[in-house]
Design an enzyme around this catalytic site. Structure first.
Site, PDB file in Angstrom:
ATOM      1  N   CYS A   7      10.888  -4.891  -4.904  1.00  0.00           N
ATOM      2  CA  CYS A   7       9.625  -4.481  -4.288  1.00  0.00           C
ATOM      3  C   CYS A   7       9.725  -4.765  -2.792  1.00  0.00           C
ATOM      4  O   CYS A   7      10.838  -4.885  -2.259  1.00  0.00           O
ATOM      5  CB  CYS A   7       8.421  -5.162  -4.945  1.00  0.00           C
ATOM      6  N   ARG A  13       5.242  -8.055  -7.218  1.00  0.00           N
ATOM      7  CA  ARG A  13       5.589  -7.113  -8.291  1.00  0.00           C
ATOM      8  C   ARG A  13       6.963  -7.342  -8.882  1.00  0.00           C
ATOM      9  O   ARG A  13       7.117  -7.361 -10.113  1.00  0.00           O
ATOM     10  CB  ARG A  13       5.466  -5.668  -7.774  1.00  0.00           C
ATOM     11  N   ASP A 122       0.446  -2.353  -5.022  1.00  0.00           N
ATOM     12  CA  ASP A 122       0.804  -3.680  -4.528  1.00  0.00           C
ATOM     13  C   ASP A 122      -0.408  -4.606  -4.592  1.00  0.00           C
ATOM     14  O   ASP A 122      -1.354  -4.465  -3.812  1.00  0.00           O
ATOM     15  CB  ASP A 122       1.306  -3.563  -3.085  1.00  0.00           C
TER      16      ASP A 122
HETATM   17  P1  4NP Z   1       5.270  -7.361  -3.241  1.00  0.00           P
HETATM   18  O1  4NP Z   1       3.915  -7.582  -2.416  1.00  0.00           O
HETATM   19  O2  4NP Z   1       6.060  -6.306  -2.524  1.00  0.00           O
HETATM   20  O3  4NP Z   1       4.785  -6.900  -4.587  1.00  0.00           O
HETATM   21  O4  4NP Z   1       5.947  -8.702  -3.274  1.00  0.00           O
HETATM   22  C1  4NP Z   1       3.871  -7.957  -1.064  1.00  0.00           C
HETATM   23  C2  4NP Z   1       3.846  -9.278  -0.726  1.00  0.00           C
HETATM   24  C3  4NP Z   1       3.763  -9.654   0.589  1.00  0.00           C
HETATM   25  C4  4NP Z   1       3.677  -8.697   1.588  1.00  0.00           C
HETATM   26  C5  4NP Z   1       3.712  -7.367   1.236  1.00  0.00           C
HETATM   27  C6  4NP Z   1       3.822  -6.995  -0.074  1.00  0.00           C
HETATM   28  N1  4NP Z   1       3.546  -9.096   2.928  1.00  0.00           N
HETATM   29  O5  4NP Z   1       3.260  -8.231   3.786  1.00  0.00           O
HETATM   30  O6  4NP Z   1       3.706 -10.283   3.248  1.00  0.00           O
END
Ligand code: 4NP
Length: 148
Positions: A7, A13, A122
């Protein structure tokens, strides 16, 4: 089979996908080696996001020992299958593909057409961790059925 879940941040995710799939694969007696990674390096070394650890824990899936790492080009040779959570992940993954690599990269929810959803939203932004986990469970069941 070696499967890598990818992800953006590797704190919501993809660690959830890794944890849920590991549990389902163990129940099914499937021989798999699993990992997860983020296309971005912001959270390298950190455990999954607290609210995701809590939401997965309510379903009996423990994510607390996982640590974030960044996706890299040699993952194409270290895994048999790479799974992206959304289309942005897919293009970020493909940008690092070595010229000689034929490793398949697939959208996770392609394995759960019954959901009618193409990308795992997300939850870091939607704040709906249960929605993400419901979709992740459906995709994990579909992917597992395909490989056993
Ligand atoms: P992930 O979600 O891609 O599902 O882990 C996110 C977690 C953190 C961030 C973006 C997406 N962030 O911008 O820090």
């Amino acid at each position: 089979m070696r499967i890598l879940f990818v992800c953006l941040g590797n704190i919501c995710r993809s660690p959830a996908a890794e944890g849920v799939f590991r549990q389902l694969a163990a129940e099914a007696g499937a021989d798999v080696a699993l990992d997860s990674a983020g296309t971005a390096g912001w959270h390298v070394g950190k455990p999954p996001y607290g609210p995701m650890i809590a939401a997965a824990g309510e379903r009996g899936v423990d994510l607390s020992n996982l640590r974030a790492r960044q996706f890299r080009a040699d993952d194409f040779s270290r895994f048999d299958l790479i799974i992206g959570m959304d289309r942005a992940n897919m293009s970020d993954i493909e940008m690092l593909r070595p010229a000689d690599s034929k490793t398949p990269v697939r959208l996770f929810l392609d394995h759960a057409p019954e959901t009618g959803v193409a990308e795992v939203p997300d939850p870091y932004y939607t704040r709906d961790f249960d929605e993400a986990l419901d979709l992740i469970e459906a995709a994990a069941r579909g992917l597992l059925a395909q490989i056993v």
